[in-house]
Design a protein around this motif. Structure first.
Motif, PDB file in Angstrom:
ATOM      1  N   HIS A  54     -17.906   2.987  60.293  1.00  0.00           N
ATOM      2  CA  HIS A  54     -18.763   4.182  60.453  1.00  0.00           C
ATOM      3  C   HIS A  54     -18.075   5.300  60.394  1.00  0.00           C
ATOM      4  N   THR A  55     -18.651   6.468  60.159  1.00  0.00           N
ATOM      5  CA  THR A  55     -18.104   7.899  60.221  1.00  0.00           C
ATOM      6  C   THR A  55     -19.069   8.855  61.121  1.00  0.00           C
ATOM      7  N   ASP A  56     -18.564   9.607  61.690  1.00  0.00           N
ATOM      8  CA  ASP A  56     -19.524  10.637  62.531  1.00  0.00           C
ATOM      9  C   ASP A  56     -20.371  11.499  61.467  1.00  0.00           C
ATOM     10  N   GLU A  57     -19.816  11.765  60.482  1.00  0.00           N
ATOM     11  CA  GLU A  57     -20.236  12.685  59.448  1.00  0.00           C
ATOM     12  C   GLU A  57     -20.698  12.227  58.123  1.00  0.00           C
ATOM     13  N   ALA A  58     -21.528  12.265  57.670  1.00  0.00           N
ATOM     14  CA  ALA A  58     -22.107  11.513  56.392  1.00  0.00           C
ATOM     15  C   ALA A  58     -21.109  11.904  55.169  1.00  0.00           C
ATOM     16  N   VAL A  59     -20.312  11.082  54.701  1.00  0.00           N
ATOM     17  CA  VAL A  59     -19.332  10.984  53.485  1.00  0.00           C
ATOM     18  C   VAL A  59     -19.543  10.366  52.408  1.00  0.00           C
ATOM     19  N   GLY A  60     -18.922  10.624  51.287  1.00  0.00           N
ATOM     20  CA  GLY A  60     -18.879   9.625  50.190  1.00  0.00           C
ATOM     21  C   GLY A  60     -17.548   9.194  50.214  1.00  0.00           C
ATOM     22  N   VAL A  61     -17.403   7.947  49.587  1.00  0.00           N
ATOM     23  CA  VAL A  61     -16.189   7.144  49.560  1.00  0.00           C
ATOM     24  C   VAL A  61     -15.424   6.980  48.245  1.00  0.00           C
ATOM     25  N   THR A  62     -14.207   7.090  48.108  1.00  0.00           N
ATOM     26  CA  THR A  62     -13.621   6.840  46.770  1.00  0.00           C
ATOM     27  C   THR A  62     -12.213   6.020  47.539  1.00  0.00           C
ATOM     28  N   TYR A  64     -20.868   3.360  46.194  1.00  0.00           N
ATOM     29  CA  TYR A  64     -22.034   4.183  46.294  1.00  0.00           C
ATOM     30  C   TYR A  64     -22.718   4.791  45.033  1.00  0.00           C
ATOM     31  N   ALA A  65     -23.174   3.853  44.243  1.00  0.00           N
ATOM     32  CA  ALA A  65     -23.696   4.199  42.829  1.00  0.00           C
ATOM     33  C   ALA A  65     -24.843   5.370  42.894  1.00  0.00           C
ATOM     34  N   ASP A  66     -25.688   5.103  44.069  1.00  0.00           N
ATOM     35  CA  ASP A  66     -26.690   6.261  44.068  1.00  0.00           C
ATOM     36  C   ASP A  66     -26.166   7.382  44.714  1.00  0.00           C
ATOM     37  N   GLY A  67     -24.903   7.962  44.737  1.00  0.00           N
ATOM     38  CA  GLY A  67     -24.413   9.169  44.842  1.00  0.00           C
ATOM     39  C   GLY A  67     -24.785   9.707  46.255  1.00  0.00           C
ATOM     40  N   THR A  68     -24.938   8.920  47.210  1.00  0.00           N
ATOM     41  CA  THR A  68     -25.465   9.274  48.557  1.00  0.00           C
ATOM     42  C   THR A  68     -24.400   9.579  49.321  1.00  0.00           C
ATOM     43  N   TYR A  69     -24.335  10.604  50.263  1.00  0.00           N
ATOM     44  CA  TYR A  69     -23.448  10.461  51.559  1.00  0.00           C
ATOM     45  C   TYR A  69     -23.942   9.820  52.577  1.00  0.00           C
ATOM     46  N   ARG A  70     -23.236   8.914  53.546  1.00  0.00           N
ATOM     47  CA  ARG A  70     -23.805   8.100  54.483  1.00  0.00           C
ATOM     48  C   ARG A  70     -22.529   8.076  55.505  1.00  0.00           C
ATOM     49  N   THR A  71     -23.308   7.452  56.701  1.00  0.00           N
ATOM     50  CA  THR A  71     -22.418   7.344  57.887  1.00  0.00           C
ATOM     51  C   THR A  71     -22.040   5.969  58.073  1.00  0.00           C
ATOM     52  N   PHE A 103      -8.373   5.548  50.939  1.00  0.00           N
ATOM     53  CA  PHE A 103      -9.725   6.053  51.077  1.00  0.00           C
ATOM     54  C   PHE A 103     -10.103   7.397  51.089  1.00  0.00           C
ATOM     55  N   THR A 104     -10.573   8.073  50.291  1.00  0.00           N
ATOM     56  CA  THR A 104     -10.679   9.372  50.210  1.00  0.00           C
ATOM     57  C   THR A 104     -12.227   9.555  50.636  1.00  0.00           C
ATOM     58  N   LEU A 105     -12.426  10.254  52.006  1.00  0.00           N
ATOM     59  CA  LEU A 105     -13.686  10.589  52.383  1.00  0.00           C
ATOM     60  C   LEU A 105     -14.168  12.056  52.281  1.00  0.00           C
ATOM     61  N   THR A 106     -15.320  12.182  51.687  1.00  0.00           N
ATOM     62  CA  THR A 106     -15.703  13.575  51.002  1.00  0.00           C
ATOM     63  C   THR A 106     -16.939  13.834  51.726  1.00  0.00           C
ATOM     64  N   ALA A 107     -16.895  14.797  52.615  1.00  0.00           N
ATOM     65  CA  ALA A 107     -18.298  15.237  53.123  1.00  0.00           C
ATOM     66  C   ALA A 107     -19.061  16.324  52.232  1.00  0.00           C
ATOM     67  N   GLU A 108     -20.321  16.450  52.366  1.00  0.00           N
ATOM     68  CA  GLU A 108     -21.035  17.251  51.744  1.00  0.00           C
ATOM     69  C   GLU A 108     -20.819  18.467  51.489  1.00  0.00           C
ATOM     70  N   ASP A 109     -19.905  19.274  52.357  1.00  0.00           N
ATOM     71  CA  ASP A 109     -19.477  20.547  52.487  1.00  0.00           C
ATOM     72  C   ASP A 109     -17.965  20.626  51.718  1.00  0.00           C
ATOM     73  N   GLU A 144      -8.353  11.660  54.081  1.00  0.00           N
ATOM     74  CA  GLU A 144      -7.771  10.568  53.681  1.00  0.00           C
ATOM     75  C   GLU A 144      -7.415   9.571  54.697  1.00  0.00           C
ATOM     76  N   LYS A 145      -7.569   8.324  54.454  1.00  0.00           N
ATOM     77  CA  LYS A 145      -7.444   6.917  55.426  1.00  0.00           C
ATOM     78  C   LYS A 145      -6.732   6.028  54.571  1.00  0.00           C
ATOM     79  N   GLU A 146      -5.836   5.356  55.294  1.00  0.00           N
ATOM     80  CA  GLU A 146      -4.968   4.298  54.479  1.00  0.00           C
ATOM     81  C   GLU A 146      -4.928   2.962  55.222  1.00  0.00           C
ATOM     82  N   THR A 147      -4.932   1.879  54.403  1.00  0.00           N
ATOM     83  CA  THR A 147      -4.597   0.589  54.825  1.00  0.00           C
ATOM     84  C   THR A 147      -3.847  -0.052  53.944  1.00  0.00           C
TER      85      THR A 147
END
Length: 546
Positions: A105-113, A131-138, A157-163, A168-171
């Motif tokens: 989960h994320t607090d803010e809606a984001v897209g993930v790459t 997320y093929a539909d292009g949505t941002y989500r939590t 993981f690159t987490l991109t917010a709507e703004d 970036e997070k790494e595993t």
């Protein structure tokens, strides 16, 4: 249900150069007719491979898959997973050995790459957006694909917010070995500008062997990014609807898999053996080329699979349409009456299909498939059909060119610039003149003189313009490709073309001028049946990075 779509994905293209070499052996009977066991139970497998096969059988047990999904749900609800504490599990459903399940989960809606990096430097980075539909989500749940075997994989993981804010997070994940023995990196011969290669993954279907069987995903660098185990025989193409991917897993079974890798259904074809191809109709049923196990002939049946209920019914026996011709045919060298050998089916809509018949080197349009089927016309040699009673159905050839021979992967293509009643067909023209069940016909009369599986001068990419109103066909495009007397495929990607010359163990991508961009060579025991390039938009990936 919807047919598959095409897109671009986020990928960095790189390549290395090598020289491909192949050896030829004259062997007519080394064809796709030399079919494997329905599954691998009777094959000579090592003790380790037997263990793997047992796991693969468990993979395609839907009840097992439900239990795995329930276990994942329990883990998801056991604590609050965040971007700093992700739930990850390696290939939980067993359907792609180079995948990692991810949930957080994320607090803010984001897209993930995500980007997969091989720690040992054995492969370039592999980047995809989810997320093929292009949505941002939590709430985030997806598969990471493209892990590199036998090395550590760092996944960023690159987490991109709507703004536009980026985090970036790494595993890391240390991947073990593959189940199979296929090459992790293919020999690649780059002849042109690698940047012109289309985005996507080359999906290799039917690298037939006496060992375990898989569907393989290779990237533009020739690096293996997906190993999909199947029970036996081969996959033939991938079909997609809004939620699932469908593919054959043996001669008698099809599987439906969701975007997380869970096997949602396995369909038993109930007395029929699948071969070579399948396609959606407009209602989401799957039309499958098949053999009726109770009949004396093979590869001449179409069955319809209801993907919701699993019901299977026969909708066409070509013996009912070409009965008088069938009576003149003789068994082949394997003792089978493979008198038509249908290797491709294309759905045209309104109950019409196109069928590619290798044994007659003909392309046949059948109408009223679900009512009273009838042959509309035949694209092939007028001389071959002369005196059979079907000669009036053969379209007239416009212009001088050598006809297709033993063609595979015939594809119907509409074009808005064409008049009503016109369309394009493209194919891999094997350029072989052989009909084992009609041995008296002399194909050299059509300038088709090749008769070997491997040794020949050239095969071709062919494109025809079909004019149904004028009852004609003409050659509008062609170019030479390495010879393969049997199997093989062609795929038009718009500006580029993907070719698989199966008996050479070779596939390649050409640019819009038909100049070779890059070629890939596999070590094969027999051949590669088909290679199609899929971008997986709407399933695994999103069209563009966030």
């Amino acid at each position: 249900m919807k047919k598959r779509k095409s897109i671009a994905v986020c990928i960095a293209v790189a390549a290395v150069s090598i020289v491909a070499s192949v050896s030829g052996v004259k062997a007519i009977n080394e064809t796709e007719d030399s079919r494997k066991q329905t599954d691998m139970e009777t094959a000579e497998l090592s003790e380790e491979q037997e263990k793997y096969l047992h796991k693969i059988k468990e993979t395609y047990d839907v009840s097992n898959q439900k239990e795995i999904a329930e276990e994942l749900e329990e883990k998801k609800s056991s604590q609050h997973y965040t971007a700093d504490n992700m739930l990850t599990q390696y290939n939980p459903f067993g359907t792609n050995t180079q995948s990692l399940y991810v949930y957080f989960h994320t607090d803010e809606a984001v897209g993930v790459t995500y980007t997969v990096h091989a720690d040992d430097g054995s492969a370039g980075d592999f980047t995809r957006a989810v997320y093929a539909d292009g949505t941002y989500r939590t709430e985030h749940e997806f598969q990471v694909t493209g892990l590199v075997p036998d090395t550590g994989n760092t996944i960023t993981f690159t987490l991109t917010a709507e703004d536009g804010t980026v985090t970036e997070k790494e595993t890391s994940y240390e991947m073990g070995s593959l189940l199979g023995t296929e090459e992790v990196r293919l020999d690649v011969d780059v002849k042109g500008d690698a940047a012109k290669l289309k985005d996507g993954l080359y999906v290799v279907m039917g690298n037939d062997s006496t060992a375990l069987d898989f569907i393989y995903f290779y990237d533009n660098e020739g690096v293996l990014r997906g190993e999909v185990p199947i029970l036996g025989y081969r996959g033939h193409r991938l079909l997609f609807d809004d939620t699932s991917m469908y593919y054959s897993i043996s001669e008698t079974k099809m599987a439906r898999v969701d975007r997380l890798g869970q096997v949602m259904n396995v369909y038993d074809l109930e007395g029929y053996e699948l071969h070579h191809d399948y396609v959606f109709d407009d209602s989401g049923n799957i039309l499958i080329l098949a053999s009726d196990e109770s009949e004396d002939s093979v590869e001449d049946i179409i069955i319809r699979l209801d993907a919701d209920s699993g019901r299977v019914e026969e909708v066409l026996d070509l013996g009912d349409l070409f009965g008088s011709y069938k009576e003149t045919c003789v068994p082949d060298e394997d003792g089978e009456l493979d008198w038509m050998h249908i290797n491709t089916i294309q759905w045209l809509g309104d109950g019409a299909v196109l069928l590619s018949s290798r044994e007659t080197s003909s392309i046949i349009k059948v109408e009223n498939l679900y009512d009273v089927p009838e042959v509309s016309y035949i694209i092939g040699s007028a001389s071959f059909w002369e005196g059979t009673g079907y000669e009036e159905l053969v379209l007239e050839q416009e212009g001088e060119f050598t006809l297709h021979g033993g063609q595979h992967s015939v594809t119907y293509a509409e074009d808005d610039s064409l008049d009503d009643g016109q369309y394009y067909l493209y194919m891999y023209n094997n350029n072989i003149g052989v009909s084992e069940t009609n041995p008296d016909f002399d194909w050299s009369s059509e300038d088709l003189t090749e008769d070997s599986a491997k040794e020949g001068e050239a095969s071709y990419y062919y494109e025809y313009l079909i004019d149904e109103d004028a009852e004609t066909f003409q050659l509008t495009d062609s170019f030479k490709v390495p010879y393969s007397g049997y199997v093989s495929s062609a795929q038009n990607l718009g500006t580029n073309t993907v070719i698989d010359s199966g008996f050479q163990g070779w596939f390649a991508e050409y640019d819009e001028g038909h100049e070779l961009i890059a070629a890939y060579t596999m070590n094969v025991e027999k051949f590669i049946y088909r290679v199609y390039k899929y971008d997986f938009e709407g399933f695994y990936y999103k069209q563009e990075c966030y």
